[in-house]
Design an enzyme around this catalytic site. Structure first.
Site, PDB file in Angstrom:
ATOM      1  N   CYS A  60       0.848  -1.188   0.000  1.00  0.00           N
ATOM      2  CA  CYS A  60       0.000   0.000   0.000  1.00  0.00           C
ATOM      3  C   CYS A  60       0.896   1.256   0.000  1.00  0.00           C
ATOM      4  CB  CYS A  60      -0.895  -0.002   1.229  1.00  0.00           C
ATOM      5  SG  CYS A  60      -0.013  -0.184   2.774  1.00  0.00           S
ATOM      6  N   CYS A 101       2.956   1.833   3.081  1.00  0.00           N
ATOM      7  CA  CYS A 101       4.086   0.928   3.276  1.00  0.00           C
ATOM      8  C   CYS A 101       5.284   1.405   2.466  1.00  0.00           C
ATOM      9  CB  CYS A 101       3.710  -0.485   2.837  1.00  0.00           C
ATOM     10  SG  CYS A 101       2.133  -1.033   3.483  1.00  0.00           S
TER      11      CYS A 101
END
Lengths: 78, 346
Positions: free
Chosen positions: A10, A13
């Site tokens: 994501c 991240c």
């Protein structure tokens, strides 16, 4: 020092990984940084929210992207 | 840092928001007269003309919505610092089905959670023996009842609509989760989920000082308002444009009360659309102003925000396709019922 960034890919991240690399580079910290994207690997760290920062096997930050200063502080303990 | 300077920085963190609050209130309070003064006296525009009213709407709404958004998101950031997925899981462990669904839906509103964490959260819940139906109540309520949506609905339609939205979202999350629980869809969960043993996540949260929580409030504002402000401005600009120029009953035949098919149609159009609340609500406000009924507009909005393809693709890792389709079906039916209900009673 062994640093792992846990996250399934994501945007948060990715920004944690980028930030961690910057902090390590800027402060000349000796460390290997790996990104862990496999969910079963991630779950071995017993977290319920990504991203997470793992240093030498210990989960230091989970579920949020910390500031560069906080990452530096966490890494300075090792 | 020595003790003295630490105390000063702590005080500053607590005092700054307290000082900003009256400033916030004064700006908010005088926004309307200031806008009128700017439009009527400074620009000297003719009151009542399309352009004047569109501009008045825009100049008033943008700062108003952003002010409300900043305040509420700041408070939400502080409140959320008291919750975590781990604590929520602890609270849900061993709860009976219906109670579990209610609690999970309520916790879904306040627990900080982003859809990319859906998988670790799902696995963590399963690991703790929390029923799938209860887990789903959480996974539904969390994106569906969105703080940005609440602020926008409140500022554009008033508190009643905001409450209706929250209550409908909760009811859908509770009932859809309960139905999924009753259907017993365990065989449609990917096999590896139950085969793997991850061990329990530690429930120990980080110890936070109150100043850290205020920092969380600031971070939430920076992250969320920083992300949505552009959508808010664009949405209000579209609203302002439509305000003066699109005929009043433009949408009435398509999305009005009399058109029964409008609710299912809105849901069918809304599901594949994936937008954040900030972008969708100003559009919804235009739809309503132009003759769409509240139920239909609400159904459209919930379908857009609450059901998203990206999230379903993420869930595909842990759920088999029939499960995901059942989930989407139950959600669609629930949202339609809400739409019909409000068209009927409002």
């Amino acid at each position: 020092m062994e640093i792992k960034v846990l996250g399934t890919g994501c945007p948060k991240c990715k920004s944690l990984e980028k930030l961690t690399r910057e902090v390590v580079e800027k402060n000349g910290i000796q460390a290997t940084i790996t990104k862990v994207e496999d969910i079963t690997e991630i779950m071995k760290y017993h977290i319920m929210a990504t991203p997470a920062l793992v240093v030498n096997g210990k989960v230091e930050i989970k579920g949020r992207v910390p500031s560069a200063a906080e990452i530096k502080e966490v890494l300075s303990k090792y | 840092m020595n003790m003295a300077s630490q105390t000063i920085s702590i005080n500053r963190k607590v005092i700054t928001p307290l000082l900003l609050l009256p400033v916030w209130y004064i700006i908010y309070h005088f926004l309307k007269p200031a806008t009128d003064w700017l439009i009527d006296d400074v620009f000297g525009m003719t009151a009542g003309s399309h352009l004047t009213e569109a501009l008045r709407f825009f100049i008033f709404e943008v700062p108003k919505v952003l002010l409300l958004l900043t305040l509420i998101i700041f408070l939400v950031g502080i409140v959320r610092s008291y919750f975590s997925p781990e604590k929520t899981r602890k609270a849900l462990e061993g709860k009976s089905l219906f109670t579990g669904n209610v609690l999970a839906s309520l916790l879904g509103i306040v627990t900080p959670f982003c859809s990319c964490s859906a998988i670790p959260l799902f696995l963590g819940f399963v690991e703790a023996g929390i029923p799938i139906g209860v887990t789903f109540s959480f996974l539904i309520a969390s994106p569906m009842i969105n703080e940005v949506a609440i602020v926008l609905l409140f500022s554009m339609f008033g508190w009643k609509t905001a409450v209706i939205y929250v209550v409908s979202g909760l009811v859908i999350a509770i009932i859809a989760g309960w139905v999924i629980g009753r259907l017993n869809l365990r065989h449609w969960v990917q096999d590896w989920v139950y085969q793997s043993q991850f061990g329990n996540a530690d429930t120990e949260g980080e110890k936070l000082k109150f100043t850290d929580r205020i920092q969380d409030g600031y971070n939430a504002v920076k992250e969320i308002v920083g992300k949505v402000w552009l959508y808010v401005v664009l949405g209000i600009a579209v609203g302002a444009g439509a305000h003066g120029y699109v005929p009043e009953d433009f949408m009435a035949s398509l999305m009005g009360k009399s058109a029964w098919y409008s609710v299912p149609l809105s849901v069918i159009i809304g599901v594949p659309l994936y937008s954040n609340a900030a972008g969708i609500i100003p559009i919804v406000s235009v739809l309503i102003e132009k003759g769409a009924s509240l139920g239909t507009a609400l159904a459209f909005m919930m379908a857009v925000i609450g059901l998203s393809f990206p999230e379903m693709i993420i869930l595909k890792k842990v759920l088999k396709l029939p499960f995901i389709l059942t989930f989407a079906g139950i959600m669609a039916v629930g949202i339609m019922l809400v739409g019909f209900l409000f068209n009927l009673i409002m």
